[in-house]
Design a protein around this motif. Structure first.
Motif: not given
Length: 259
Positions: A97-102, A128-130, A252-256
């Motif tokens: 339902v979302f374009d992205a999650a963070m 997904v951005v962490v 760090v930024v993790i992007r999946s």
């Protein structure tokens, strides 16, 4: 899933006790925000999980915040939307339902970080951005010589990067984020060139790892650091950091993205 505390906190830290000054000491830093924005790409709708007081929520995006702690929800500024009272491991949203999650500085608080990351992947059709810290790097900071128990706590709490990548699936990248010397987001490494700030008990309280050590240890740390600052011993060893514009630490930024 962890039991929730009196104010709704769902992780291993009680934000009803330690979260009162969070919005003062943990202001979003614009340079770190740039790294998060770049990772979100062209997303317009974003769910921010473990949103706290709203750090790094872009005013130009449609953000849905999720935060279990009532204390943290109460600190959200008026221009941000109210946060949904829910936990990462059970997000009350449909699939894709979302374009992205963070999530920022939150995944280490979750009772089951793998379940939380899988939920973020479920509700986001895009990245997904962490924003987190690499536990393999947290002890490489000068603070370890003064308060090893604090950084040992951080290293224990932060999930291993490979484990997070496995839970997220898809294609995952990990990017180290340089920390500016005048960083406005007061996590421990933000004070790499301003050690005096860590003499402030309220600044330490805004870093949850300090709540896991006893008062005697905190007092010993403050006395040792104050003594070395007064004598010049800290500056003799680490003073060059005061003039170093950026520090590459554990951030760090993790992007999946889906495969």
């Amino acid at each position: 899933m962890s039991e929730r505390g009196a104010d709704g906190s769902a992780g291993d830290a009680d934000y009803g006790t330690i979260g009162g000054g969070y919005a003062t000491y943990r202001q979003p830093d614009a340079r770190i925000e740039q790294a998060i924005t770049a990772a979100l790409g062209g997303a317009r709708t974003v769910v921010n999980v473990g949103a706290g007081a709203g750090s790094y929520e872009s005013a130009t995006l449609e953000v849905t915040a999720v935060e279990p702690s009532a204390s943290m929800r109460a600190q959200r500024p008026a221009h941000l939307s109210a946060a949904v009272d829910a936990v990462a491991e059970k997000l009350p949203f449909g699939d894709d339902v979302f374009d992205a999650a963070m999530t920022t500085f939150s995944v280490h608080q979750w009772g089951d970080f793998k379940a939380g990351l899988r939920e973020m992947r479920r509700v986001a059709r895009g990245p997904v951005v962490v924003l987190t810290c690499d536990p393999d790097l947290v002890r490489d900071f000068w603070l370890y010589e003064y308060a090893p128990e604090v950084l040992d706590t951080e290293a224990r709490r932060y999930p291993v990067i490979a484990d997070m990548a496995e839970a997220l699936g898809g294609h995952t990248t990990v990017t180290r984020v340089p920390i500016p010397v005048d960083c406005t987001d007061g996590f421990n490494e933000a004070y790499y060139g301003r050690p005096e700030m860590l003499l402030d008990p309220a600044a330490r309280q805004a870093c949850s790892a300090w709540s896991f050590v006893d008062e005697q240890s905190r007092e010993r740390f403050a006395a040792d650091l104050r003594g070395d600052l007064d004598s010049g011993a800290w500056d003799a060893r680490f003073g060059a950091l005061r003039q170093q514009p950026f520090y590459e630490g554990s951030l760090v930024v993790i992007r999946s993205v889906p495969a």
